[in-house]
Design an enzyme around this catalytic site. Sequence first.
Site: not given
Length: 237
Positions: A131, A144, A148, A179
Amino acid sequence: MMSHPFMSLEGKHLLVAGAGSDIGKATAEGARALGAVVQGVARQPQEDPAVTPVNLLDDEALKGWVRELAQPLDGLVFCIGQALLMPAHMLGREVIARVMDVNVGSFVALLAALLRARKLNAGASIVALSSISAHTATEGVTPYAMSKAALSAGVRNLALELQRRDIRINAVSPAMVRTKMTAGSDVFSLEEMARERYPMGVASPDDVAALVLFLLSDEAVSVTGWDTLLTGGVVDI
Protein backbone atom coordinates in the site's frame (compact mmCIF):
# COMPACT_ATOMS: atom_id res chain seq x y z
CA MET A 1 11.08 -8.92 -31.76
CA MET A 2 8.41 -10.74 -29.72
CA SER A 3 7.44 -14.23 -30.86
CA HIS A 4 4.34 -14.35 -28.63
CA PRO A 5 1.41 -12.06 -27.78
CA PHE A 6 2.24 -9.26 -25.36
CA MET A 7 1.38 -10.14 -21.73
CA SER A 8 0.10 -13.60 -22.56
CA LEU A 9 -0.42 -15.84 -19.53
CA GLU A 10 -1.39 -18.78 -21.70
CA GLY A 11 -0.87 -22.08 -19.91
CA LYS A 12 0.25 -20.54 -16.62
CA HIS A 13 -1.23 -21.81 -13.35
CA LEU A 14 -1.86 -19.00 -10.87
CA LEU A 15 -3.08 -18.72 -7.30
CA VAL A 16 -4.85 -15.62 -5.97
CA ALA A 17 -4.86 -15.37 -2.18
CA GLY A 18 -7.61 -12.99 -1.16
CA ALA A 19 -9.73 -14.00 -4.14
CA GLY A 20 -12.86 -12.65 -2.48
CA SER A 21 -11.60 -9.05 -2.56
CA ASP A 22 -12.42 -6.68 -5.42
CA ILE A 23 -8.76 -6.56 -6.47
CA GLY A 24 -8.46 -10.33 -6.20
CA LYS A 25 -11.53 -10.84 -8.39
CA ALA A 26 -10.31 -8.32 -10.99
CA THR A 27 -6.90 -10.02 -11.08
CA ALA A 28 -8.38 -13.50 -11.50
CA GLU A 29 -10.73 -12.32 -14.25
CA GLY A 30 -7.93 -10.53 -16.09
CA ALA A 31 -5.56 -13.50 -15.79
CA ARG A 32 -8.14 -15.89 -17.21
CA ALA A 33 -8.72 -13.51 -20.11
CA LEU A 34 -4.98 -13.74 -20.82
CA GLY A 35 -5.09 -17.54 -20.88
CA ALA A 36 -4.13 -18.49 -17.32
CA VAL A 37 -5.66 -21.23 -15.20
CA VAL A 38 -6.57 -19.48 -11.95
CA GLN A 39 -7.51 -20.82 -8.56
CA GLY A 40 -8.01 -18.86 -5.42
CA VAL A 41 -8.27 -18.97 -1.66
CA ALA A 42 -10.50 -16.79 0.49
CA ARG A 43 -11.75 -16.71 4.07
CA GLN A 44 -15.35 -17.27 2.99
CA PRO A 45 -16.92 -19.37 0.21
CA GLN A 46 -17.24 -17.49 -3.08
CA GLU A 47 -19.43 -17.80 -6.17
CA ASP A 48 -16.32 -18.69 -8.18
CA PRO A 49 -16.02 -22.51 -7.97
CA ALA A 50 -12.25 -22.22 -8.37
CA VAL A 51 -11.97 -20.44 -5.01
CA THR A 52 -11.44 -22.59 -1.91
CA PRO A 53 -12.16 -21.36 1.62
CA VAL A 54 -8.86 -21.60 3.52
CA ASN A 55 -7.90 -19.97 6.81
CA LEU A 56 -4.36 -18.76 6.16
CA LEU A 57 -3.93 -18.13 9.89
CA ASP A 58 -4.33 -21.86 10.58
CA ASP A 59 -0.91 -23.36 9.78
CA GLU A 60 -2.08 -26.97 9.71
CA ALA A 61 -5.05 -26.25 7.46
CA LEU A 62 -2.79 -24.22 5.17
CA LYS A 63 -0.12 -26.92 4.93
CA GLY A 64 -2.76 -29.58 4.22
CA TRP A 65 -4.31 -27.52 1.44
CA VAL A 66 -0.92 -26.79 -0.15
CA ARG A 67 -0.02 -30.49 -0.13
CA GLU A 68 -3.22 -31.22 -2.06
CA LEU A 69 -2.44 -28.76 -4.86
CA ALA A 70 -2.50 -30.86 -8.01
CA GLN A 71 -0.43 -28.48 -10.13
CA PRO A 72 2.69 -26.48 -9.18
CA LEU A 73 2.18 -22.75 -9.63
CA ASP A 74 3.65 -20.31 -12.11
CA GLY A 75 2.38 -17.31 -10.18
CA LEU A 76 1.08 -16.22 -6.79
CA VAL A 77 -0.86 -13.03 -6.03
CA PHE A 78 -1.32 -12.07 -2.38
CA CYS A 79 -4.00 -9.40 -1.97
CA ILE A 80 -5.03 -9.81 1.64
CA GLY A 81 -5.06 -6.77 3.89
CA GLN A 82 -6.81 -5.90 7.12
CA ALA A 83 -7.28 -2.16 7.46
CA LEU A 84 -7.75 -0.79 10.95
CA LEU A 85 -8.40 2.85 11.86
CA MET A 86 -7.21 3.55 15.40
CA PRO A 87 -5.79 6.61 17.20
CA ALA A 88 -2.40 6.38 18.90
CA HIS A 89 -3.74 6.34 22.46
CA MET A 90 -5.72 3.16 21.74
CA LEU A 91 -2.84 1.21 20.20
CA GLY A 92 -1.35 -1.80 21.95
CA ARG A 93 0.60 -4.99 21.39
CA GLU A 94 -2.49 -7.05 20.60
CA VAL A 95 -3.71 -4.65 17.92
CA ILE A 96 -0.35 -4.55 16.16
CA ALA A 97 0.11 -8.32 16.44
CA ARG A 98 -3.34 -9.00 14.95
CA VAL A 99 -2.86 -6.77 11.92
CA MET A 100 0.70 -7.98 11.34
CA ASP A 101 -0.43 -11.61 11.51
CA VAL A 102 -3.09 -11.09 8.84
CA ASN A 103 -1.19 -8.77 6.51
CA VAL A 104 2.32 -10.19 6.84
CA GLY A 105 2.21 -13.47 8.73
CA SER A 106 -0.29 -15.11 6.40
CA PHE A 107 1.81 -14.15 3.37
CA VAL A 108 4.99 -15.57 4.90
CA ALA A 109 3.19 -18.77 5.97
CA LEU A 110 1.68 -19.29 2.50
CA LEU A 111 4.95 -18.64 0.69
CA ALA A 112 6.94 -20.90 3.00
CA ALA A 113 4.39 -23.71 2.68
CA LEU A 114 4.50 -23.49 -1.13
CA LEU A 115 8.31 -23.53 -1.14
CA ARG A 116 8.58 -26.48 1.25
CA ALA A 117 6.08 -28.47 -0.80
CA ARG A 118 7.85 -27.55 -4.06
CA LYS A 119 4.67 -26.03 -5.44
CA LEU A 120 6.31 -23.04 -7.15
CA ASN A 121 7.83 -23.68 -10.56
CA ALA A 122 11.13 -22.21 -11.70
CA GLY A 123 10.29 -18.97 -13.48
CA ALA A 124 7.32 -18.29 -11.21
CA SER A 125 6.33 -14.73 -10.33
CA ILE A 126 4.96 -13.60 -6.95
CA VAL A 127 3.14 -10.30 -6.46
CA ALA A 128 2.21 -9.02 -2.99
CA LEU A 129 -0.27 -6.17 -2.60
CA SER A 130 1.24 -3.59 -0.30
CA SER A 131 0.00 0.00 0.00
CA ILE A 132 1.00 3.60 -0.47
CA SER A 133 0.52 3.75 3.31
CA ALA A 134 3.89 2.02 3.57
CA HIS A 135 5.47 5.14 2.04
CA THR A 136 3.32 8.03 3.28
CA ALA A 137 1.81 9.23 6.54
CA THR A 138 -1.92 9.28 7.29
CA GLU A 139 -3.53 9.82 10.66
CA GLY A 140 -5.05 6.77 12.31
CA VAL A 141 -3.68 4.03 10.05
CA THR A 142 -0.49 3.20 11.98
CA PRO A 143 -1.07 -0.57 12.37
CA TYR A 144 -1.98 -0.98 8.69
CA ALA A 145 0.91 1.22 7.51
CA MET A 146 3.40 -0.66 9.69
CA SER A 147 2.24 -4.01 8.34
CA LYS A 148 2.42 -2.90 4.71
CA ALA A 149 5.88 -1.39 5.23
CA ALA A 150 6.98 -4.74 6.65
CA LEU A 151 5.48 -6.54 3.65
CA SER A 152 7.33 -4.27 1.20
CA ALA A 153 10.60 -4.74 3.07
CA GLY A 154 10.06 -8.49 3.11
CA VAL A 155 9.59 -8.54 -0.66
CA ARG A 156 12.93 -6.76 -1.20
CA ASN A 157 14.78 -9.23 1.01
CA LEU A 158 13.01 -12.35 -0.23
CA ALA A 159 13.95 -11.43 -3.79
CA LEU A 160 17.59 -12.14 -2.96
CA GLU A 161 16.80 -15.67 -1.81
CA LEU A 162 14.19 -16.53 -4.40
CA GLN A 163 16.34 -15.55 -7.35
CA ARG A 164 18.41 -18.68 -6.64
CA ARG A 165 15.26 -20.67 -7.37
CA ASP A 166 14.56 -18.59 -10.52
CA ILE A 167 11.49 -17.08 -8.83
CA ARG A 168 10.65 -13.37 -9.02
CA ILE A 169 8.83 -11.43 -6.31
CA ASN A 170 7.52 -7.87 -6.37
CA ALA A 171 5.12 -5.64 -4.47
CA VAL A 172 2.46 -3.25 -5.74
CA SER A 173 1.52 -0.28 -3.54
CA PRO A 174 -1.73 1.37 -4.66
CA ALA A 175 -3.08 4.61 -3.29
CA MET A 176 -6.81 4.63 -2.53
CA VAL A 177 -8.76 2.11 -4.63
CA ARG A 178 -12.47 2.32 -5.37
CA THR A 179 -13.86 -0.89 -3.86
CA LYS A 180 -17.18 -1.80 -2.25
CA MET A 181 -15.62 -1.15 1.14
CA THR A 182 -14.09 2.26 0.38
CA ALA A 183 -17.04 3.47 -1.71
CA GLY A 184 -19.38 2.77 1.19
CA SER A 185 -17.20 4.30 3.88
CA ASP A 186 -18.77 6.70 6.37
CA VAL A 187 -15.32 7.92 7.45
CA PHE A 188 -14.27 9.61 4.18
CA SER A 189 -15.58 10.51 0.73
CA LEU A 190 -13.80 9.04 -2.28
CA GLU A 191 -14.89 11.93 -4.46
CA GLU A 192 -13.57 14.51 -2.00
CA MET A 193 -10.35 12.56 -1.57
CA ALA A 194 -9.87 12.39 -5.33
CA ARG A 195 -10.28 16.15 -5.67
CA GLU A 196 -7.92 16.95 -2.80
CA ARG A 197 -5.21 14.31 -3.12
CA TYR A 198 -5.26 12.39 -6.41
CA PRO A 199 -4.97 14.47 -9.61
CA MET A 200 -5.56 11.40 -11.79
CA GLY A 201 -8.44 10.13 -9.70
CA VAL A 202 -8.99 7.15 -7.44
CA ALA A 203 -7.89 3.84 -8.98
CA SER A 204 -10.25 1.00 -9.81
CA PRO A 205 -9.53 -2.67 -9.03
CA ASP A 206 -8.89 -3.17 -12.76
CA ASP A 207 -6.18 -0.48 -12.65
CA VAL A 208 -4.36 -2.39 -9.92
CA ALA A 209 -4.91 -5.74 -11.59
CA ALA A 210 -3.33 -4.46 -14.83
CA LEU A 211 0.01 -3.87 -13.10
CA VAL A 212 -0.21 -7.17 -11.23
CA LEU A 213 -0.83 -9.03 -14.49
CA PHE A 214 2.17 -7.36 -16.11
CA LEU A 215 4.40 -8.45 -13.23
CA LEU A 216 3.10 -12.01 -13.59
CA SER A 217 3.89 -12.06 -17.29
CA ASP A 218 7.15 -12.94 -19.05
CA GLU A 219 7.43 -9.29 -20.14
CA ALA A 220 8.48 -8.51 -16.56
CA VAL A 221 11.13 -11.22 -16.43
CA SER A 222 13.84 -8.73 -15.39
CA VAL A 223 11.79 -7.15 -12.58
CA THR A 224 12.22 -8.49 -9.06
CA GLY A 225 12.52 -7.09 -5.54
CA TRP A 226 10.66 -3.94 -6.54
CA ASP A 227 7.74 -2.08 -4.97
CA THR A 228 5.78 -0.11 -7.58
CA LEU A 229 3.57 2.74 -6.40
CA LEU A 230 0.24 3.54 -8.05
CA THR A 231 -0.05 7.09 -6.79
CA GLY A 232 -2.98 8.52 -8.70
CA GLY A 233 -0.74 11.38 -9.79
CA VAL A 234 0.63 12.30 -6.35
CA VAL A 235 4.33 13.10 -6.79
CA ASP A 236 5.19 14.51 -3.37
CA ILE A 237 5.79 11.29 -1.42
